[in-house]
Scaffold this motif. Structure first.
Motif, PDB file in Angstrom:
ATOM      1  N   ALA A 246      -5.065   1.404  -0.969  1.00 15.00           N
ATOM      2  CA  ALA A 246      -4.090   2.491  -0.788  1.00 15.00           C
ATOM      3  C   ALA A 246      -4.291   3.502  -1.902  1.00 15.00           C
ATOM      4  O   ALA A 246      -4.169   3.162  -3.090  1.00 15.00           O
ATOM      5  N   VAL A 247      -4.610   4.745  -1.547  1.00 17.01           N
ATOM      6  CA  VAL A 247      -4.967   5.757  -2.538  1.00 17.01           C
ATOM      7  C   VAL A 247      -4.392   7.108  -2.152  1.00 17.01           C
ATOM      8  O   VAL A 247      -3.787   7.282  -1.097  1.00 17.01           O
ATOM      9  N   MET A 248      -4.592   8.084  -3.050  1.00 20.26           N
ATOM     10  CA  MET A 248      -4.317   9.500  -2.807  1.00 20.26           C
ATOM     11  C   MET A 248      -2.870   9.770  -2.395  1.00 20.26           C
ATOM     12  O   MET A 248      -2.578  10.357  -1.364  1.00 20.26           O
ATOM     13  N   GLY A 249      -1.927   9.311  -3.225  1.00 22.12           N
ATOM     14  CA  GLY A 249      -0.526   9.636  -3.007  1.00 22.12           C
ATOM     15  C   GLY A 249       0.168   8.819  -1.951  1.00 22.12           C
ATOM     16  O   GLY A 249       1.237   9.219  -1.470  1.00 22.12           O
ATOM     17  N   SER A 250      -0.376   7.686  -1.556  1.00 23.10           N
ATOM     18  CA  SER A 250       0.313   6.810  -0.604  1.00 23.10           C
ATOM     19  C   SER A 250       1.484   6.120  -1.289  1.00 23.10           C
ATOM     20  O   SER A 250       1.429   5.814  -2.478  1.00 23.10           O
ATOM     21  N   THR A 251       2.548   5.850  -0.521  1.00 21.22           N
ATOM     22  CA  THR A 251       3.730   5.218  -1.105  1.00 21.22           C
ATOM     23  C   THR A 251       4.598   4.642   0.001  1.00 21.22           C
ATOM     24  O   THR A 251       4.326   4.818   1.188  1.00 21.22           O
ATOM     25  N   GLY A 252       5.664   3.928  -0.405  1.00 20.60           N
ATOM     26  CA  GLY A 252       6.555   3.326   0.578  1.00 20.60           C
ATOM     27  C   GLY A 252       5.854   2.245   1.387  1.00 20.60           C
ATOM     28  O   GLY A 252       5.886   2.252   2.614  1.00 20.60           O
ATOM     29  N   ILE A 253       5.242   1.277   0.693  1.00 17.38           N
ATOM     30  CA  ILE A 253       4.399   0.270   1.342  1.00 17.38           C
ATOM     31  C   ILE A 253       4.922  -1.128   1.027  1.00 17.38           C
ATOM     32  O   ILE A 253       5.235  -1.435  -0.124  1.00 17.38           O
ATOM     33  N   THR A 254       5.013  -1.977   2.054  1.00 11.82           N
ATOM     34  CA  THR A 254       5.264  -3.400   1.857  1.00 11.82           C
ATOM     35  C   THR A 254       4.105  -4.190   2.441  1.00 11.82           C
ATOM     36  O   THR A 254       3.701  -3.969   3.584  1.00 11.82           O
ATOM     37  N   GLU A 265     -13.089  -7.939  -4.100  1.00  9.19           N
ATOM     38  CA  GLU A 265     -12.091  -6.959  -4.532  1.00  9.19           C
ATOM     39  C   GLU A 265     -10.998  -6.855  -3.468  1.00  9.19           C
ATOM     40  O   GLU A 265     -11.108  -6.108  -2.497  1.00  9.19           O
ATOM     41  N   VAL A 266      -9.927  -7.587  -3.665  1.00  8.03           N
ATOM     42  CA  VAL A 266      -8.943  -7.817  -2.613  1.00  8.03           C
ATOM     43  C   VAL A 266      -8.130  -6.574  -2.293  1.00  8.03           C
ATOM     44  O   VAL A 266      -8.044  -6.156  -1.135  1.00  8.03           O
ATOM     45  N   MET A 267      -7.523  -5.958  -3.304  1.00  6.87           N
ATOM     46  CA  MET A 267      -6.565  -4.892  -3.038  1.00  6.87           C
ATOM     47  C   MET A 267      -6.609  -3.860  -4.163  1.00  6.87           C
ATOM     48  O   MET A 267      -6.463  -4.204  -5.336  1.00  6.87           O
ATOM     49  N   LEU A 268      -6.785  -2.592  -3.800  1.00  7.01           N
ATOM     50  CA  LEU A 268      -6.794  -1.488  -4.761  1.00  7.01           C
ATOM     51  C   LEU A 268      -5.613  -0.581  -4.458  1.00  7.01           C
ATOM     52  O   LEU A 268      -5.441  -0.134  -3.328  1.00  7.01           O
ATOM     53  N   LEU A 269      -4.819  -0.284  -5.484  1.00  3.93           N
ATOM     54  CA  LEU A 269      -3.659   0.591  -5.338  1.00  3.93           C
ATOM     55  C   LEU A 269      -3.802   1.742  -6.331  1.00  3.93           C
ATOM     56  O   LEU A 269      -3.597   1.565  -7.524  1.00  3.93           O
ATOM     57  N   GLY A 270      -4.191   2.908  -5.844  1.00  5.31           N
ATOM     58  CA  GLY A 270      -4.355   4.071  -6.703  1.00  5.31           C
ATOM     59  C   GLY A 270      -5.783   4.578  -6.711  1.00  5.31           C
ATOM     60  O   GLY A 270      -6.736   3.800  -6.808  1.00  5.31           O
ATOM     61  N   HIS A 271      -5.914   5.900  -6.622  1.00 10.25           N
ATOM     62  CA  HIS A 271      -7.238   6.520  -6.495  1.00 10.25           C
ATOM     63  C   HIS A 271      -8.010   6.499  -7.807  1.00 10.25           C
ATOM     64  O   HIS A 271      -9.174   6.110  -7.851  1.00 10.25           O
ATOM     65  N   SER A 272      -7.380   6.938  -8.891  1.00 11.50           N
ATOM     66  CA  SER A 272      -8.040   6.952 -10.191  1.00 11.50           C
ATOM     67  C   SER A 272      -6.974   7.021 -11.276  1.00 11.50           C
ATOM     68  O   SER A 272      -5.809   7.311 -11.009  1.00 11.50           O
ATOM     69  N   ASP A 273      -7.390   6.786 -12.517  1.00 13.44           N
ATOM     70  CA  ASP A 273      -6.448   6.834 -13.633  1.00 13.44           C
ATOM     71  C   ASP A 273      -5.853   8.220 -13.818  1.00 13.44           C
ATOM     72  O   ASP A 273      -4.762   8.359 -14.377  1.00 13.44           O
ATOM     73  N   HIS A 274      -6.539   9.240 -13.361  1.00 14.03           N
ATOM     74  CA  HIS A 274      -6.134  10.614 -13.649  1.00 14.03           C
ATOM     75  C   HIS A 274      -5.547  11.326 -12.432  1.00 14.03           C
ATOM     76  O   HIS A 274      -5.210  12.503 -12.526  1.00 14.03           O
ATOM     77  N   TYR A 275      -5.426  10.627 -11.317  1.00 15.10           N
ATOM     78  CA  TYR A 275      -4.877  11.267 -10.121  1.00 15.10           C
ATOM     79  C   TYR A 275      -3.353  11.134 -10.158  1.00 15.10           C
ATOM     80  O   TYR A 275      -2.781  10.120  -9.748  1.00 15.10           O
TER      81      TYR A 275
END
Length: 480
Positions: A246-254, A265-275
């Motif tokens: 989930a990347v690029m401003g995604s939110t409201g997730i269960t 690599e099971v789950m990534l939350l967030g595009h980059s440290d600087h986004y």
């Protein structure tokens, strides 16, 4: 150069969904909850209420309490003996940050009668691809066991529910599921595995629009700039990239009641440290079972607020929860079972960050059980004030984890994803569905398998020599 890259990404997203207008891009911005600790508090309240009901009924009405598990999501719909005729009740059962995901509630039922996926631009009526691109809300169901071998990314439109209850449904192949600039999607009771990169072709995203797609990463579920999403009771494994990203401003997730296994690599939350838009990302991870042969990223977080509650982590190879970019991680009532490797006992990992920088990050462990030498390195200042509301109802003790997660994954069938062969029907009868699959269904297609794991152990044991394949594997490990 970095700013130019972001501008190009945003422009590409707008160009691809041009008929939908810029309002689609703004979907994620109002989706951030102003008080995430209050959401965590509400999750615990619902868990406590469900477990209390189970215990009370177990004493007085054993036959009626047999459906109750203390898991508030399952108890919400499974205790209705007529749930097959009340399927859309499921949309009212989510908890946490994804609780507002309504999926196709209120819409028509769509029955998938054709498992083929031969045309990504002009899909046939009756196929899954035809259903997910429609504009109106749809509740999508499957009348029988089915393997859907995708030719390209399965790009969803908003307000859709995939409801695999009553059948054994597998989604495999090219790209798998993509949720991009949309909202209100529920994915329930689906096997997702052996997903590999696809693209460099046209793919339809709505009845009015199709566009050129570059090569996908090969995620099981790829979430990009979307909100109000709920992934529940799925079994995920063996994909080329992440199982859920989930990347690029995604939110409201269960992400709840899922079974994860056999992956790097099971789950990534967030595009980059600087986004910076990912600072508004809010994700609830509850009642999942992180099973065998998992390596890392359960999840790996960049920015945002991540509530990890009442999950069962039965070993990892590198670490369980990692992060960078100052995410808030609220770990409550989980069971962490460390691997036998003495150098991999730590639950947490601050990725590429010096201690002087991460000491102020808000990472807390409350009510967690540590097994086989596992330990959680907490951090943060003035944590008591920041977490006061979350702790006002204590998470249930992690000794209840076995009960809360006993049905994790697809319901009623084996948890593990095989290579596309099964003989289980919705009522126990066999459909004997098989698919030879070819090379794309081999375990080696995900970078998790045993070579990478063994190479990591070699490195930790200070071996002075390393085989060439291990060098390659470790280099790939370091890529973000």
């Amino acid at each position: 150069m970095l700013q130019k890259t972001y501008i190009l990404l945003i422009f590409y997203g707008l160009a691809y969904f041009l008929p939908l207008g810029t309002s689609m891009l703004n979907l994620t911005l109002p989706g951030t909850h102003p008080d995430p600790e209050a959401v965590a508090h509400e999750v615990h309240r619902k868990i406590n209420a469900s477990i209390t009901r189970r215990e009370m009924l177990a004493l007085s009405q054993k036959d009626e309490s047999s459906c109750l598990t203390g898991n508030p999501i399952d108890d919400c719909w499974k205790c209705d003996p007529d749930w097959p005729n009340n399927r859309q009740r499921l949309a009212d059962c989510a908890i946490g940050f994804g609780q507002y995901a309504k999926g196709g509630k209120g819409g028509e039922f769509y029955i998938v009668t054709d498992s083929s996926d031969n045309d990504a631009v002009n899909p046939k009526p009756g196929t899954l691809r035809y259903a997910v691109i429609q504009n109106e809300p749809l509740w999508i169901v499957f009348p029988s066991n089915m393997m859907i071998k995708l030719s390209q990314e399965l790009i969803f439109n908003s307000y859709k529910t995939l409801d695999g209850r009553g059948a054994d449904v597998h989604i495999v192949g090219g790209g798998c599921i993509t949720l991009q600039f949309i909202s209100n999607v529920i994915i329930h009771n689906i096997h997702i595995h052996h997903c590999h990169p696809s693209g460099n072709t046209n793919v339809r995203s709505s009845p009015e629009h199709y566009g050129y797609r570059t090569e996908s990463d090969g995620d099981g579920i790829s979430i990009f700039g979307s909100k109000d999403l709920w992934i529940d009771h799925c079994t995920l494994s063996r994909c080329k990239d992440g199982l859920i990203d989930a990347v690029m401003g995604s939110t409201g997730i269960t992400i709840s009641n899922n079974f994860f296994s056999h992956h790097n690599e099971v789950m990534l939350l967030g595009h980059s440290d600087h986004y910076t838009p990912d600072s508004g990302m809010q994700v609830t991870i509850a009642f999942n079972h992180f099973g065998e042969e998992l390596v890392q990223r359960m999840p790996r977080c960049r920015r945002g607020y991540i509530h990890v509650v009442n999950n069962d982590f039965t070993r990892w190879e590198m670490y369980a929860i990692g992060g960078s970019g100052e995410p808030t991680i609220n770990s409550q009532g989980n069971r962490y079972m460390a691997p036998t490797n003495p150098f991999a006992k730590e639950v947490t990992k601050r990725v590429d960050t010096e201690e002087g920088m991460w000491k102020g990050w808000n990472w807390r462990s409350e009510g967690d059980i540590m097994v086989n030498g596992a330990f959680f390195v907490a951090s943060g200042e003035e944590v008591e004030v920041k977490y006061e509301k979350a702790y006002s109802v204590e998470p249930k003790s992690a000794d209840r984890i076995s009960i809360l997660t006993m049905s994790a994954g697809v319901l009623g069938v084996a948890r593990d994803n095989n290579l596309g062969m099964w003989s289980r029907g919705p009522n126990g009868e066999g459909d004997d569905i098989t698919d030879s699959g070819g090379l794309e269904y081999s375990d080696e297609m995900s970078l998790s398998a045993r070579n990478t794991i063994s190479c990591y152990s070699i490195t930790l044991n200070n071996s002075r020599t390393m085989p060439l394949q291990c060098v390659v594997a470790m280099l790939l490990f370091s890529l973000e």
